[in-house]
Design an enzyme around this catalytic site. Structure first.
Site, short mmCIF file in Angstrom:
data_model
loop_
_atom_site.label_atom_id
_atom_site.label_comp_id
_atom_site.label_asym_id
_atom_site.label_seq_id
_atom_site.Cartn_x
_atom_site.Cartn_y
_atom_site.Cartn_z
N PRO A 28 31.56 4.06 30.40
CG PRO A 28 29.95 3.06 31.73
CD PRO A 28 30.18 4.25 30.86
CB VAL A 29 35.84 0.56 28.50
CG1 VAL A 29 36.48 -0.20 27.36
CG2 VAL A 29 36.49 1.93 28.64
N GLY A 73 28.98 3.04 23.60
CA GLY A 73 29.64 3.77 22.52
C GLY A 73 30.91 4.48 22.92
CB SER A 74 33.46 3.98 25.58
OG SER A 74 34.09 2.79 25.20
CB SER A 75 35.29 2.61 20.67
OG SER A 75 34.09 2.12 20.12
CB ALA A 76 31.57 5.75 18.48
CB ALA A 77 32.08 8.81 22.88
CG ASP A 121 27.92 2.54 18.72
OD1 ASP A 121 26.72 2.21 18.63
OD2 ASP A 121 28.70 2.01 19.52
O1 PMV Z 1 26.22 -0.69 21.84
P1 PMV Z 1 27.40 -1.40 21.28
O2 PMV Z 1 28.56 -0.52 21.02
O3 PMV Z 1 27.73 -2.67 21.97
O4 PMV Z 1 26.92 -1.76 19.79
C1 PMV Z 1 26.27 -2.90 19.51
C2 PMV Z 1 25.33 -2.72 18.39
C3 PMV Z 1 25.35 -3.86 17.42
O5 PMV Z 1 24.17 -3.76 16.67
C4 PMV Z 1 25.36 -5.20 18.13
C5 PMV Z 1 26.56 -3.78 16.51
C6 PMV Z 1 26.51 -2.66 15.51
O6 PMV Z 1 27.56 -2.40 14.89
O7 PMV Z 1 25.45 -2.05 15.28
#
Ligand code: PMV
Length: 318
Positions: A101-102, A107-111, A152
């Site tokens: 899910p976006v 972590g969709s962008s990193a994946a 991520d």
């Molecule tokens: O799970 P996400 O992709 O929404 O990452 C959030 C994690 C944060 O600690 C809020 C930001 C970060 O860069 O670690």
């Protein structure tokens, strides 16, 4: 040349989100039930060096040279080309797909970045270590999130549970006893960049006060390391609930998240909290194996658009 496939899992943060941006530890695990993939096909009709990128989910079908440099997919391709520095780039097509899910804290962008970097480097004959892949994906994460902590890209590139402190070598968590985690998606999409900026502003308004909150979250995360190894549900549940209380102080929770969290606790979850950037996205609950279905049902009845259950076990996640 055969088709090359690169894959990368989703992830979920168990403890320490937001505090991790301010140098405190966080714990995250991969979620292999969802993933991003990149398939590379040779393009026999194309000119050497011509790279076409297709991502159906965002209606993208373009050549690399026509994309702006700060387009995240273009960036992932360009930094891989720089890292591998191939003598020759054949015409190729990169097809990107994702079931993650976006903007949901998974972590969709990193994946997507890791999948592209993996596939393209393998296609071009380069061999990049998980550390190198993580570092490249981090460069793309900066386009998405501004000042990401790096958790991520690390958990996703290594595909292992991690204890992470910004700018420090990654530590992998040893797991002796399995635990079961139910994620509930509020369906509300709030970009992480927004909540990270909001927390930065809050911290700026009263730094000493919020440094204490970050320290408290860091201490919970440290405690969770041992509890996770031992699969101590009572301790983990308490730590999660405390972490949620502190995230509420950071003003990143939301009524929808809290409804799902309460429902999970009411259905017997050992603990529950939001996960990721917050103000929407996902919450996570810790359930006993015989109670998973009850917790999933309660979260759905409270309004979640979906649940994903993942088992954290010795050697990783299943
Ligand atoms: O799970 P996400 O992709 O929404 O990452 C959030 C994690 C944060 O600690 C809020 C930001 C970060 O860069 O670690």
């Amino acid at each position: 040349m055969p088709v090359v496939l690169g894959k990368a899992p989703g992830k979920v943060i168990l403890f320490g989100e937001h505090a991790v941006v301010f140098g405190r530890p966080a714990i995250a695990i991969p979620v292999t039930k969802v993933n991003a993939s990149a398939r590379i096909f040779p393009n026999l009709q194309g000119q050497p060096g011509q790279i076409n990128i297709q991502a159906q989910a965002i209606s993208l079908d373009a050549d690399l040279e026509d994309l702006p440099n700060d387009h995240p997919l273009a960036k992932a391709i360009q930094i891989t080309l720089s890292a591998v520095a191939p003598h020759h780039i054949p015409a190729l097509t990169i097809q990107v797909d994702s079931s993650i899910p976006v903007a949901g804290g998974m972590g969709s962008s990193a994946a997507v970045s890791v999948a592209i970097i993996r596939a393209l480097s393998a296609f071009l004959g380069g061999s990049l270590s998980p550390e190198e892949i993580s570092e490249l994906a981090f460069e793309v994460e900066k386009l998405h999130h501004g000042t990401p902590s790096g958790i991520d890209n690390n958990v996703i590139a290594h595909q292992k549970p991690v204890y992470f402190i910004k700018n420090q070598p990654i530590q992998f968590l040893q797991i002796d006893q399995p635990t079961h985690w139910v994620l509930g998606d509020t369906g509300e999409k709030t970009p992480t960049r927004e909540t990270v900026l909001a927390v930065r502003a809050l911290h700026g308004s009263d730094a000493p006060r919020f440094e204490i909150v970050f320290d408290q979250i860091g201490a919970l995360t440290d405690g969770a390391q041992t509890a996770l190894k031992a699969g101590d549900l009572t301790e983990l549940g308490w730590l999660m609930n405390e972490n949620q209380r502190l995230l509420e102080k950071l003003n990143v929770s939301s009524p929808t998240l809290e409804a799902l969290i309460q429902a999970a606790r009411g259905a017997g979850a050992a603990g529950a909290k939001l996960s990721g950037g917050g103000r929407g996205g996902n919450m996570i609950a810790l359930a006993e194996s015989e109670n998973i279905a009850m917790v999933e049902k309660a979260i759905i009845n409270a309004g979640a658009v979906r649940t994903i259950t993942t088992k954290l076990a010795e050697g990783g996640v299943s």
